[in-house]
Design a protein around this motif. Structure first.
Motif, PDB file in Angstrom:
ATOM      1  N   ASN A 105     -52.251 -29.868  31.747  1.00 27.23           N
ATOM      2  CA  ASN A 105     -52.781 -28.785  32.555  1.00 27.23           C
ATOM      3  C   ASN A 105     -53.464 -27.789  31.621  1.00 27.23           C
ATOM      4  N   VAL A 106     -54.776 -27.596  31.788  1.00 24.57           N
ATOM      5  CA  VAL A 106     -55.547 -26.783  30.833  1.00 24.57           C
ATOM      6  C   VAL A 106     -55.109 -25.321  30.833  1.00 24.57           C
ATOM      7  N   PRO A 107     -54.983 -24.636  31.990  1.00 20.13           N
ATOM      8  CA  PRO A 107     -54.567 -23.227  31.948  1.00 20.13           C
ATOM      9  C   PRO A 107     -53.205 -23.015  31.289  1.00 20.13           C
ATOM     10  N   LEU A 108     -52.231 -23.874  31.593  1.00 22.94           N
ATOM     11  CA  LEU A 108     -50.906 -23.718  30.975  1.00 22.94           C
ATOM     12  C   LEU A 108     -50.960 -23.960  29.471  1.00 22.94           C
TER      13      LEU A 108
ATOM     14  N   LEU B  32     -54.079 -38.804  37.827  1.00 24.75           N
ATOM     15  CA  LEU B  32     -53.354 -37.605  37.382  1.00 24.75           C
ATOM     16  C   LEU B  32     -54.298 -36.416  37.263  1.00 24.75           C
ATOM     17  N   PRO B  33     -53.832 -35.213  37.604  1.00 25.03           N
ATOM     18  CA  PRO B  33     -54.666 -34.021  37.379  1.00 25.03           C
ATOM     19  C   PRO B  33     -54.655 -33.642  35.903  1.00 25.03           C
ATOM     20  N   GLY B  34     -55.555 -32.748  35.542  1.00 21.20           N
ATOM     21  CA  GLY B  34     -55.605 -32.259  34.166  1.00 21.20           C
ATOM     22  C   GLY B  34     -56.486 -33.110  33.275  1.00 21.20           C
ATOM     23  N   ALA B  35     -56.422 -32.836  31.983  1.00 18.83           N
ATOM     24  CA  ALA B  35     -57.272 -33.511  30.999  1.00 18.83           C
ATOM     25  C   ALA B  35     -56.413 -34.344  30.062  1.00 18.83           C
TER      26      ALA B  35
END
Length: 305
Positions: free
Chosen positions: A79-82, A206-209
């Motif tokens: 998760n990029v923001p986290l 999956l979400p995120g990078a």
């Protein structure tokens, strides 16, 4: 339970993460030593540089090690923001600990407060980074091992701050950095031992990078920042070097003023005698017209009759 592999690329990621932690620790310690020898805005600036070096190296070390973390049966995304929040937390909390030591009047109490704050910041960064993981399954933690990893983070941070307060020579800083790098790496891998994953196979995206899409480029960028900062610190004069330069400049100025005084005395001081004309002493005898008194009137000889 999914099979966890903490070193999917062999010794590459553990060694690289240790090297990064050591470099960052050395840079942070040198900046803290410079800060404690400085005053005013210079101290604040050096402490900010030290905080950025410590936090950046710890974050980069963590995610370089995470590049080697694989779980059978699922991909891993972030998760990029986290992930970015974990870097920000590291910067803020490590900075708070360093400023507590840099400006605290009671060094013992400041060391305890700074070590506790910085250690909790390191642990928070680690577990926020773990919370950023996205996978097909559920992550669990062993509370006892988590507690041990947090204690290791506090001990490592306190030892680093103690070294910054008491160690001055570059050789001693290098030794302390090697120990600090080992302590931070041990904290990371101890925390990873607390992880358990129950995989739930799924074909859903999956979400995120992925690590190569986001973590790797960011780690390279932060590593470049550390390299540039290290070059800046290496080229910046220390307080002793600035004092030596100022002393040498003062000596050179004093030496340069000696010929001026000789040339001034060579021409002789200017003397004024009464209301008569001005003459320069040491420039040779004054002409008679300048030193003699008023001439008697000249009488003309009368023709003989």
């Amino acid at each position: 339970m999914g099979h966890l592999d903490h070193a999917a690329y062999g010794w590459l990621t553990p060694v690289l993460s240790y090297v990064m932690a050591t470099i960052g620790a050395a840079l942070g310690l040198r900046c803290t030593v410079r800060a404690l020898a400085a005053t005013g805005p210079s101290r604040r600036n050096w402490l900010l540089t030290a905080a950025s070096a410590f936090a950046t190296c710890i974050w980069t070390m963590h995610f370089i090690a995470m590049l080697g973390f694989h779980i059978t049966g699922t991909e891993i995304h972030y998760n990029v923001p986290l992930t970015l929040l974990s870097l920000l937390v590291a910067l803020l909390v490590v900075g708070a600990g360093l400023f507590a030591v840099g400006y605290g009047r009671d060094r013992g109490r400041s060391l305890v407060l700074g070590g506790l704050t910085t250690g909790l910041g390191v642990a928070s960064m680690h577990y926020l980074g773990m919370a950023a993981l996205r996978l097909h399954g559920r992550i669990s933690y062993d509370p006892l091992i988590v507690g041990i990893s947090v204690a290791l983070a506090v001990v490592a941070a306190t030892a680093a701050l103690w070294a910054a307060l008491h160690i001055r020579s570059p050789l001693a800083v290098a030794g302390a950095s090697l120990l600090m790098g080992g302590a931070v790496s041990s904290m990371h891998y101890t925390g990873m031992m607390a992880v358990g994953v129950r995989v739930t196979p799924s074909a859903q995206a999956l979400p995120g990078a992925t690590a190569l899409q986001f973590i790797f480029p960011l780690a390279v960028g932060l590593g470049s920042y550390l390299f540039i900062t290290a070059a800046f610190v290496a080229l910046s004069p220390t307080a002793d070097e600035r004092a030596a330069f100022a002393s040498a400049s003062a000596s050179a100025s004093a030496s340069a003023s000696v010929p001026l005084s000789v040339s001034a005395t060579a021409s002789g001081p200017v003397s004024v005698e009464g209301s008569g004309p001005v003459s320069a002493a040491g420039s040779g005898p004054a002409p008679a017209s300048a030193t003699a008194g008023p001439r008697p009137p000249v009488r003309r000889a009368e023709p003989t009759r």
